[in-house]
Scaffold this active site. Structure first.
Site, PDB file in Angstrom:
ATOM      1  N   ASP A 169       0.883  -1.164   0.000  1.00 19.32           N
ATOM      2  CA  ASP A 169       0.000   0.000   0.000  1.00 19.32           C
ATOM      3  C   ASP A 169       0.921   1.214   0.000  1.00 19.32           C
ATOM      4  O   ASP A 169       1.690   1.410   0.948  1.00 19.32           O
ATOM      5  CB  ASP A 169      -0.877  -0.042   1.257  1.00 19.32           C
ATOM      6  CG  ASP A 169      -1.793   1.179   1.359  1.00 19.32           C
ATOM      7  OD1 ASP A 169      -1.542   2.191   0.661  1.00 19.32           O
ATOM      8  OD2 ASP A 169      -2.750   1.121   2.146  1.00 19.32           O
TER       9      ASP A 169
ATOM     10  N   SER B  11       0.167  11.975 -15.960  1.00 21.01           N
ATOM     11  CA  SER B  11      -1.109  12.239 -16.604  1.00 21.01           C
ATOM     12  C   SER B  11      -1.036  13.578 -17.306  1.00 21.01           C
ATOM     13  O   SER B  11      -0.344  14.490 -16.847  1.00 21.01           O
ATOM     14  CB  SER B  11      -2.214  12.272 -15.548  1.00 21.01           C
ATOM     15  OG  SER B  11      -3.413  12.756 -16.122  1.00 21.01           O
TER      16      SER B  11
ATOM     17  N   TYR C 229      -7.097  16.224  -8.382  1.00 25.28           N
ATOM     18  CA  TYR C 229      -6.367  15.252  -9.202  1.00 25.28           C
ATOM     19  C   TYR C 229      -5.218  15.953  -9.921  1.00 25.28           C
ATOM     20  O   TYR C 229      -4.067  15.495  -9.883  1.00 25.28           O
ATOM     21  CB  TYR C 229      -7.309  14.580 -10.212  1.00 25.28           C
ATOM     22  CG  TYR C 229      -6.603  13.573 -11.090  1.00 25.28           C
ATOM     23  CD1 TYR C 229      -6.163  12.359 -10.563  1.00 25.28           C
ATOM     24  CD2 TYR C 229      -6.360  13.833 -12.433  1.00 25.28           C
ATOM     25  CE1 TYR C 229      -5.498  11.433 -11.365  1.00 25.28           C
ATOM     26  CE2 TYR C 229      -5.700  12.914 -13.244  1.00 25.28           C
ATOM     27  CZ  TYR C 229      -5.276  11.709 -12.702  1.00 25.28           C
ATOM     28  OH  TYR C 229      -4.611  10.793 -13.503  1.00 25.28           O
TER      29      TYR C 229
ATOM     30  N   LYS D 248      -1.131  15.520  -9.653  1.00 25.64           N
ATOM     31  CA  LYS D 248      -0.294  15.126 -10.795  1.00 25.64           C
ATOM     32  C   LYS D 248       0.675  16.242 -11.205  1.00 25.64           C
ATOM     33  O   LYS D 248       1.776  15.954 -11.671  1.00 25.64           O
ATOM     34  CB  LYS D 248      -1.183  14.695 -11.973  1.00 25.64           C
ATOM     35  CG  LYS D 248      -1.978  13.404 -11.703  1.00 25.64           C
ATOM     36  CD  LYS D 248      -1.073  12.175 -11.623  1.00 25.64           C
ATOM     37  CE  LYS D 248      -1.855  10.879 -11.479  1.00 25.64           C
ATOM     38  NZ  LYS D 248      -0.996   9.701 -11.308  1.00 25.64           N
TER      39      LYS D 248
HETATM   40  P1  NAD Z   1      -6.741   1.614 -12.210  1.00 24.37           P
HETATM   41  O1  NAD Z   1      -7.707   2.175 -11.247  1.00 24.37           O
HETATM   42  O2  NAD Z   1      -7.125   0.411 -12.997  1.00 24.37           O
HETATM   43  O3  NAD Z   1      -5.338   1.324 -11.524  1.00 24.37           O
HETATM   44  C1  NAD Z   1      -4.847   2.049 -10.429  1.00 24.37           C
HETATM   45  C2  NAD Z   1      -4.322   1.060  -9.423  1.00 24.37           C
HETATM   46  O4  NAD Z   1      -3.773   1.757  -8.291  1.00 24.37           O
HETATM   47  C3  NAD Z   1      -5.434   0.152  -8.914  1.00 24.37           C
HETATM   48  O5  NAD Z   1      -5.053  -1.183  -9.075  1.00 24.37           O
HETATM   49  C4  NAD Z   1      -5.565   0.536  -7.446  1.00 24.37           C
HETATM   50  O6  NAD Z   1      -5.933  -0.537  -6.636  1.00 24.37           O
HETATM   51  C5  NAD Z   1      -4.148   1.015  -7.154  1.00 24.37           C
HETATM   52  N1  NAD Z   1      -4.082   1.790  -5.915  1.00 24.37           N
HETATM   53  C6  NAD Z   1      -4.934   2.749  -5.461  1.00 24.37           C
HETATM   54  N2  NAD Z   1      -4.561   3.154  -4.238  1.00 24.37           N
HETATM   55  C7  NAD Z   1      -3.458   2.427  -3.901  1.00 24.37           C
HETATM   56  C8  NAD Z   1      -2.612   2.370  -2.763  1.00 24.37           C
HETATM   57  N3  NAD Z   1      -2.825   3.144  -1.687  1.00 24.37           N
HETATM   58  N4  NAD Z   1      -1.555   1.514  -2.770  1.00 24.37           N
HETATM   59  C9  NAD Z   1      -1.325   0.722  -3.839  1.00 24.37           C
HETATM   60  N5  NAD Z   1      -2.100   0.716  -4.926  1.00 24.37           N
HETATM   61  C10 NAD Z   1      -3.145   1.557  -4.957  1.00 24.37           C
HETATM   62  O7  NAD Z   1      -6.407   2.821 -13.216  1.00 24.37           O
HETATM   63  P2  NAD Z   1      -5.145   3.044 -14.192  1.00 24.37           P
HETATM   64  O8  NAD Z   1      -5.663   3.888 -15.278  1.00 24.37           O
HETATM   65  O9  NAD Z   1      -4.456   1.786 -14.532  1.00 24.37           O
HETATM   66  O10 NAD Z   1      -4.220   3.957 -13.278  1.00 24.37           O
HETATM   67  C11 NAD Z   1      -2.826   3.818 -13.190  1.00 24.37           C
HETATM   68  C12 NAD Z   1      -2.170   5.187 -13.180  1.00 24.37           C
HETATM   69  O11 NAD Z   1      -2.436   5.819 -14.425  1.00 24.37           O
HETATM   70  C13 NAD Z   1      -2.709   6.134 -12.107  1.00 24.37           C
HETATM   71  O12 NAD Z   1      -1.618   6.785 -11.489  1.00 24.37           O
HETATM   72  C14 NAD Z   1      -3.543   7.118 -12.885  1.00 24.37           C
HETATM   73  O13 NAD Z   1      -3.591   8.376 -12.285  1.00 24.37           O
HETATM   74  C15 NAD Z   1      -2.776   7.151 -14.199  1.00 24.37           C
HETATM   75  N6  NAD Z   1      -3.563   7.663 -15.330  1.00 24.37           N
HETATM   76  C16 NAD Z   1      -4.687   7.011 -15.749  1.00 24.37           C
HETATM   77  C17 NAD Z   1      -5.434   7.530 -16.791  1.00 24.37           C
HETATM   78  C18 NAD Z   1      -6.689   6.859 -17.296  1.00 24.37           C
HETATM   79  O14 NAD Z   1      -7.426   7.490 -18.057  1.00 24.37           O
HETATM   80  N7  NAD Z   1      -6.946   5.619 -16.979  1.00 24.37           N
HETATM   81  C19 NAD Z   1      -5.018   8.715 -17.402  1.00 24.37           C
HETATM   82  C20 NAD Z   1      -3.870   9.354 -16.964  1.00 24.37           C
HETATM   83  C21 NAD Z   1      -3.142   8.801 -15.921  1.00 24.37           C
END
Ligand code: NAD
Length: 290
Positions: free
Chosen positions: A63, A140, A153, A157
């Site tokens: 975590d 992001s 958010y 970021k």
């Molecule tokens: P997702 O929600 O599928 O994955 C995020 C993961 O982070 C999840 O598995 C969640 O359980 C985990 N997480 C949350 N809190 C946590 C903690 N305290 N400790 C450990 N793990 C934790 O979404 P994703 O899109 O795969 O996100 C991954 C990264 O990509 C994030 O940092 C997100 O901000 C970034 N991002 C996503 C998008 C999008 O559109 N999906 C766009 C830009 C950036």
């Protein structure tokens, strides 16, 4: 010798896809430590890798908001070193600023900002001592320019950008590379996992009528962007691989080279910010009167 990779947030989305890809590398180049907050969610990852990659994949609990759990995971890395650290765990928070509770604002900063920094901190001394390493962070486009209804958010970021850019200046003296993989919308669980204020929520019903109607517009915009322009995690993983395999990695990679550089350029070209703010308002609220 295998490159040791540790990734955060691997129970879904980008982290899961990256872990699967690296662990199933045909040349077995990598030993992947796929970490996740909740080990009960490991089945999805295991489904993808089946039994094939016992020697290239290990799943650990981590975590990113809990320093002890980061240190415990670090202890379990049998090679006693990490060559490639991927800080990927993150959360979204969306809605009118007036409705956000201090707790939810704190949580987003805890996970996205301090979680990332705390993870880097734990592995920094080791990388410096071994005289090599690569830290990659899932960034992001919300870290490069503001988005309405995403104040916290974007704040988290943007802050990551500052922390990573600052570190990158120092770390080049230790042969440690730092790369941000800047993603636009990606098809993951992000929209499911994010904390979103719903139009039906009492607190949202209580905001002024103009904010309510602009939020309604924003949600439509957001849905259509995800429907029309979202990338698949495989597209993101390709960019991660480019960065990982580069002999001299860049600091920033854009996963969506069509959409993002123009917006970033627009912002950079006019440091007073007026043009970007107008352009984004037009994109999101399409012609709504001020
Ligand atoms: P997702 O929600 O599928 O994955 C995020 C993961 O982070 C999840 O598995 C969640 O359980 C985990 N997480 C949350 N809190 C946590 C903690 N305290 N400790 C450990 N793990 C934790 O979404 P994703 O899109 O795969 O996100 C991954 C990264 O990509 C994030 O940092 C997100 O901000 C970034 N991002 C996503 C998008 C999008 O559109 N999906 C766009 C830009 C950036």
């Amino acid at each position: 010798e295998k490159k040791v990779v540790l990734i955060t947030g691997c129970s879904s989305g980008i982290g899961l896809s990256l872990a699967v890809r690296l662990a199933s590398d045909p040349a077995k180049t990598f030993k992947v430590y796929a970490t996740m907050r909740n080990l009960a969610k490991k089945e999805r990852l295991l489904e993808f890798v089946k039994e094939l990659h016992r020697d290239t994949l290990e799943i650990l609990q981590m975590d990113v908001t809990d320093q002890q759990s980061i240190l415990d995971a670090k202890e379990k890395v049998v090679e006693k070193r990490v060559d490639i650290l991927v800080c990927n765990a993150g959360l979204g928070l969306m809605g009118p600023l007036e409705v956000q509770s201090l707790d939810s604002m704190r949580q987003i900063l805890e996970v996205n900002l301090l979680g990332t920094i705390q993870t880097i901190q734990a592995f920094l001394a080791g990388m410096k001592a071994q005289g090599q390493g690569h830290i990659l962070v899932t960034g992001s486009t919300g870290g490069l320019h503001g988005l309405p209804f995403n104040e916290l958010y974007c704040a988290s970021k943007f802050a990551i950008e500052g922390a990573c850019e600052s570190l990158a200046i120092l770390l080049q003296h230790f042969n440690i590379n730092m790369s941000l993989i800047e993603c636009g919308p990606v098809n993951t669980d992000f929209l499911v996992n994010l904390q979103k204020a719903e139009l039906e929520d009492l607190s949202v019903q209580q905001v002024d009528a103009k904010t309510f109607s602009l939020y309604e517009k924003y949600l439509q915009h957001c849905n259509s962007v995800f429907q029309n322009a979202a990338q698949d995690t495989e597209d993101i993983v390709k960019i991660f691989l480019t960065a990982i395999q580069s002999p001299s990695p860049a600091f920033r990679y854009f996963t969506n080279s069509v959409v993002e550089p123009p917006l970033t350029k627009l912002k950079a070209a006019q440091p007073d910010g007026i043009q970007y703010i107008k352009a984004m308002s037009k994109i999101v609220f399409s012609g709504e009167e001020k």
